[in-house]
Design a protein around this motif. Sequence first.
Motif, PDB file in Angstrom:
ATOM      1  N   UNK A 130       0.852  -1.181   0.000  1.00 17.88           N
ATOM      2  CA  UNK A 130       0.000   0.000   0.000  1.00 17.88           C
ATOM      3  C   UNK A 130       0.890   1.233   0.000  1.00 17.88           C
ATOM      4  N   UNK A 131       0.596   2.193  -0.876  1.00 20.91           N
ATOM      5  CA  UNK A 131       1.419   3.397  -0.867  1.00 20.91           C
ATOM      6  C   UNK A 131       0.603   4.618  -1.239  1.00 20.91           C
ATOM      7  N   UNK A 132       1.136   5.773  -0.833  1.00 23.98           N
ATOM      8  CA  UNK A 132       0.548   7.077  -1.158  1.00 23.98           C
ATOM      9  C   UNK A 132       1.687   8.026  -1.466  1.00 23.98           C
ATOM     10  N   UNK A 133       1.519   8.833  -2.504  1.00 20.61           N
ATOM     11  CA  UNK A 133       2.578   9.762  -2.877  1.00 20.61           C
ATOM     12  C   UNK A 133       1.991  11.042  -3.432  1.00 20.61           C
ATOM     13  N   UNK A 134       2.779  12.105  -3.345  1.00 18.91           N
ATOM     14  CA  UNK A 134       2.406  13.378  -3.941  1.00 18.91           C
ATOM     15  C   UNK A 134       3.631  13.931  -4.657  1.00 18.91           C
ATOM     16  N   UNK A 135       3.398  14.481  -5.859  1.00 14.46           N
ATOM     17  CA  UNK A 135       4.469  15.032  -6.667  1.00 14.46           C
ATOM     18  C   UNK A 135       4.092  16.426  -7.132  1.00 14.46           C
ATOM     19  N   UNK A 136       5.129  17.234  -7.358  1.00  9.17           N
ATOM     20  CA  UNK A 136       4.923  18.588  -7.865  1.00  9.17           C
ATOM     21  C   UNK A 136       5.883  18.829  -9.018  1.00  9.17           C
ATOM     22  N   UNK A 137       5.377  19.499 -10.036  1.00  7.29           N
ATOM     23  CA  UNK A 137       6.185  19.880 -11.182  1.00  7.29           C
ATOM     24  C   UNK A 137       6.001  21.369 -11.424  1.00  7.29           C
ATOM     25  N   UNK A 138       7.117  22.094 -11.369  1.00  9.82           N
ATOM     26  CA  UNK A 138       7.070  23.539 -11.592  1.00  9.82           C
ATOM     27  C   UNK A 138       7.973  23.859 -12.769  1.00  9.82           C
ATOM     28  N   UNK A 139       7.450  24.572 -13.768  1.00  7.19           N
ATOM     29  CA  UNK A 139       8.243  24.913 -14.940  1.00  7.19           C
ATOM     30  C   UNK A 139       7.926  26.315 -15.396  1.00  7.19           C
ATOM     31  N   UNK A 140       8.987  27.094 -15.593  1.00  6.68           N
ATOM     32  CA  UNK A 140       8.867  28.432 -16.152  1.00  6.68           C
ATOM     33  C   UNK A 140      10.004  28.611 -17.141  1.00  6.68           C
ATOM     34  N   UNK A 141       9.657  28.953 -18.344  1.00  2.39           N
ATOM     35  CA  UNK A 141      10.628  29.058 -19.427  1.00  2.39           C
ATOM     36  C   UNK A 141      11.391  27.749 -19.547  1.00  2.39           C
ATOM     37  N   UNK A 142      12.706  27.789 -19.392  1.00  2.31           N
ATOM     38  CA  UNK A 142      13.520  26.577 -19.549  1.00  2.31           C
ATOM     39  C   UNK A 142      13.994  26.007 -18.223  1.00  2.31           C
ATOM     40  N   UNK A 143      13.358  26.399 -17.146  1.00  2.00           N
ATOM     41  CA  UNK A 143      13.701  25.895 -15.818  1.00  2.00           C
ATOM     42  C   UNK A 143      12.587  24.976 -15.340  1.00  2.00           C
ATOM     43  N   UNK A 144      12.964  23.831 -14.794  1.00  2.00           N
ATOM     44  CA  UNK A 144      11.975  22.886 -14.273  1.00  2.00           C
ATOM     45  C   UNK A 144      12.432  22.360 -12.923  1.00  2.00           C
ATOM     46  N   UNK A 145      11.497  22.334 -11.968  1.00  2.00           N
ATOM     47  CA  UNK A 145      11.757  21.801 -10.631  1.00  2.00           C
ATOM     48  C   UNK A 145      10.730  20.716 -10.358  1.00  2.00           C
ATOM     49  N   UNK A 146      11.205  19.539  -9.921  1.00  2.00           N
ATOM     50  CA  UNK A 146      10.339  18.424  -9.555  1.00  2.00           C
ATOM     51  C   UNK A 146      10.678  17.982  -8.144  1.00  2.00           C
ATOM     52  N   UNK A 147       9.654  17.680  -7.372  1.00  2.00           N
ATOM     53  CA  UNK A 147       9.894  17.113  -6.046  1.00  2.00           C
ATOM     54  C   UNK A 147       8.687  16.275  -5.644  1.00  2.00           C
ATOM     55  N   UNK A 148       8.906  15.368  -4.696  1.00  2.00           N
ATOM     56  CA  UNK A 148       7.823  14.491  -4.266  1.00  2.00           C
ATOM     57  C   UNK A 148       8.200  13.698  -3.037  1.00  2.00           C
ATOM     58  N   UNK A 149       7.184  13.106  -2.429  1.00  2.00           N
ATOM     59  CA  UNK A 149       7.379  12.268  -1.253  1.00  2.00           C
ATOM     60  C   UNK A 149       6.413  11.098  -1.334  1.00  2.00           C
ATOM     61  N   UNK A 150       6.828   9.936  -0.811  1.00  2.00           N
ATOM     62  CA  UNK A 150       6.033   8.716  -0.933  1.00  2.00           C
ATOM     63  C   UNK A 150       6.163   7.891   0.348  1.00  2.00           C
ATOM     64  N   UNK A 151       5.031   7.340   0.775  1.00  2.00           N
ATOM     65  CA  UNK A 151       5.026   6.392   1.903  1.00  2.00           C
ATOM     66  C   UNK A 151       4.517   5.051   1.399  1.00  2.00           C
ATOM     67  N   UNK A 152       5.194   3.967   1.794  1.00  2.00           N
ATOM     68  CA  UNK A 152       4.786   2.633   1.351  1.00  2.00           C
ATOM     69  C   UNK A 152       4.900   1.644   2.498  1.00  2.00           C
ATOM     70  N   UNK A 153       3.875   0.814   2.619  1.00  2.00           N
ATOM     71  CA  UNK A 153       3.874  -0.253   3.611  1.00  2.00           C
ATOM     72  C   UNK A 153       3.752  -1.586   2.898  1.00  2.00           C
ATOM     73  N   UNK A 154       4.641  -2.527   3.250  1.00  2.00           N
ATOM     74  CA  UNK A 154       4.656  -3.850   2.631  1.00  2.00           C
ATOM     75  C   UNK A 154       4.411  -4.899   3.717  1.00  2.00           C
ATOM     76  N   UNK A 155       3.409  -5.723   3.498  1.00  2.00           N
ATOM     77  CA  UNK A 155       3.037  -6.775   4.451  1.00  2.00           C
ATOM     78  C   UNK A 155       3.095  -8.109   3.709  1.00  2.00           C
ATOM     79  N   UNK A 156       4.038  -8.989   4.099  1.00  2.00           N
ATOM     80  CA  UNK A 156       4.268 -10.249   3.390  1.00  2.00           C
ATOM     81  C   UNK A 156       4.106 -11.410   4.362  1.00  2.00           C
ATOM     82  N   UNK A 157       3.261 -12.371   4.003  1.00  2.00           N
ATOM     83  CA  UNK A 157       3.084 -13.603   4.768  1.00  2.00           C
ATOM     84  C   UNK A 157       3.578 -14.756   3.889  1.00  2.00           C
ATOM     85  N   UNK A 158       4.583 -15.471   4.351  1.00  2.00           N
ATOM     86  CA  UNK A 158       5.271 -16.461   3.517  1.00  2.00           C
ATOM     87  C   UNK A 158       5.422 -17.766   4.291  1.00  2.00           C
TER      88      UNK A 158
END
Length: 816
Positions: free
Chosen positions: A419-447
């Motif tokens: 299960x995961x949730x993430x948010x991303x941002x993209x900012x661009x003006x002229x020839x400059x671009x900034x990207x950033x983001x954060x993500x949380x993920x939980x993994x549950x495995x029964x083996x």
Amino acid sequence: MKKIFLFIFLFPLFAFAQKMTVLKGTIKNKNKQPIEGVSIKYNNTGTITDKNGRYSIKIPFKKEITLVFRHISYRTVSKKFTAKSRNGVRFSITLASKTEELNEIVIKDNSKNAQGVIKIDTKKIKNVIGANAGVENILMTLPGVNNNNELSTQYNVRGGNFDENLVYVNGIEVYRPFLVRSGQQEGFSFINPHMVQNINFSAGGFQAKYGDKLSSVLDITYRKPKEVGTMIDLSFLGGSATFESPFFDKKLSTITSFRYRDNSLFVNSKQIETNFKPIFADFQTFLQYDASDYLSFKFFGNFSLNDYNYQPLSRRTRFGTVADPLELIVFYSGEEKDKFLTLTGAFSTEYEVNDFLTLTGTVSRYNTQEEEHFDIAATYNLGEVDSNIGSENFGEVEFSQGIGSQLNHARNDLDALYTNAQIRANYKIDDIQIDFGVKYQKEDVRDRIREWEIIDSVGFSIRPPNHAIKNNQPYEPFEGEIVPFQNIRQDNSVQINRISGFAQFSEKLFWSSNEIWYNIGVRSQYWTVSKNGLSSEGQFTFSPRAQFAIKPNWFKDMLFRASGGWYSQPPSYRELRNFNGEINLNLKAQKSIHLVVGMDYSFKMWGRPFKFVLEAYHKDLKNVNSYTLENVRIRYRADNNTTAYANGIDLRLNGEFIPGSDSWISLGYLKTEENIDKRGNISRPSDQRIKLGILFQDYVPTIPNLKAYLNLVYNTGVPGGSPSYADVYQFQDRLRDYKRADLGLSYVFTDANKRYESGWLSKFKELTFGLELFNMFDIQNSITNTWVRDAYSKRQFGIPNFMTGRVLNFKIGMKL
């Protein structure tokens, strides 16, 4: 740094900016010389080109305008234009003098090439011939991408293994089932080729916005339908049906596909006689709802079922040399029943705050339920073949070197929920671009692992090599208990929590008259692992990355680039589990330093476009989690006690060798070695030294609708692996070279270039009949070894497991 502070302080102003975008380009004459003083104007807005022929003008977004290009010495040009990208548009033309004809060209964005990303034409997916036709089949024709198993869609990239590749579909990371150990169990790729719009692939040195893996990125985008359509494909291997349509004045769109596949045609061509009844099926859907021009909602869903029923009957394999041929005969009893059920659901929201800033939020869940159940007994005879041509028994087994049997048992069950949730941002003006983001993920495995193997030779059971009690049978009686040669019994309940994030800055600019692009970024991850109530200490990785490209203002169209950084791969559940199924809670992330340099050279030959691409790379790895490979099953040591390196060079030439048909030739050299427990360097399982791939397309000039597609692959042999409990340093023999040629013929009755207004063909938008000949030269390629023990000499023989032989397939493709 100043630019970042400028962004922070001016952000409120940007939020209220008008819906405008930037149009820029270069204007030259037929001699490739820039033209200064060209007037570019629409309505009451205008600009002129500088001494380098460059111009930049703001134009309205999603609104048709008429641009007028005017110069006293050149013909005036009017061009209707609608800007469909809020991130800026590039449009360049060549002006003709008043005594010449206009030769207009559109310069495509070079950013993908600058990033070292290969953008693959989606039309090639339908044309590339292979046992597993699709996106991965195209990748395997590229340099640096290897796979010796035509029944598998998994691949190695530049010395890495299957678990080191990132795969995204619409920004959602794709995971594979854990317990698959044979390519014939896979069915087909997760990626549905009938739904694909864009394919981007990077073989190394990729940006920080991509995840934490060591080898490659495959970034897939499914398309948004523009019209109603139904595609149906049928063949001896299965079929698919895909429906797409926009609704509600094109605010809602959906593309949905169902696929079915049966691999028995391939499996029955192998040397093992079997009863094989597989069911491979999946269902995928992608929906998009545009609430406004700035807000959209997307949903992606996948259901996949691989029901694998396999009953081997017998096997006869001859191997060895001409002077010393051997033959293995095996009779089987028992069967294998495996089931792999996977479900994926993802919901995302994209919001354009203004012309410069876009926010994307995504939540997704992946579940895999896997069962691996088998009881297979094998009775074998390993014999010497009479190689004396004058003998009456020529070609027959004259002496048995080893006679015995083995029994393999497994009751393995795994259930994993991500299960995961993430948010991303993209900012661009002229020839400059900034990207950033954060993500949380939980993994549950029964083996749950219940797996054992008993090896018997002439009436007595062979004990594990590490067993303390000595066994001198058959010369002395043995009174100890009989134990399996290998026995694994584990119950693992593992939870992994991960928090990851990235930030990156990129810019396009000019230095003198040379175009430059660069990207700098950083990625990090923090994670903890717990098993059955025991928790590990939290671990943290920090991964800085950078890319640089320059396009000189030369007469020749050339681009030079370099990329690299410190890459980390925090362990997945499969990496945490060692040979005996035990979990190492404190396993560290594998780390690698990447350095990639390359160039692109675009030119014309025979009056047609071509491109030559060259890349050289080096990887220095530490904290390596070494592994063994059997078919497609990876088993890790889970100890970080290995260092490794990989270096090589990749070359690719693509273009219109035949007018109107794009083909390519790729060549790669790779050397990768590892040092386990400081014992010295040996070849890694993926040490595929030479790779040659050719994808060739042709047609009959007098019958242009009759087309031919040829896919040729040559790979030098990889290490053949080692028996269970054996020292890998003593087993470094390589498998034979891999050679394969697949041929496809198709006749196009109707398509976008040839439509009928009446008759039965008028009901079809596309209709194609085709024949596919797989492994046309019927070459016996081996993927791994089966190890058979001679109890008397204590020798172990590696008997190659051969892949599929020559197979003919017929298929029909139609679009309604």
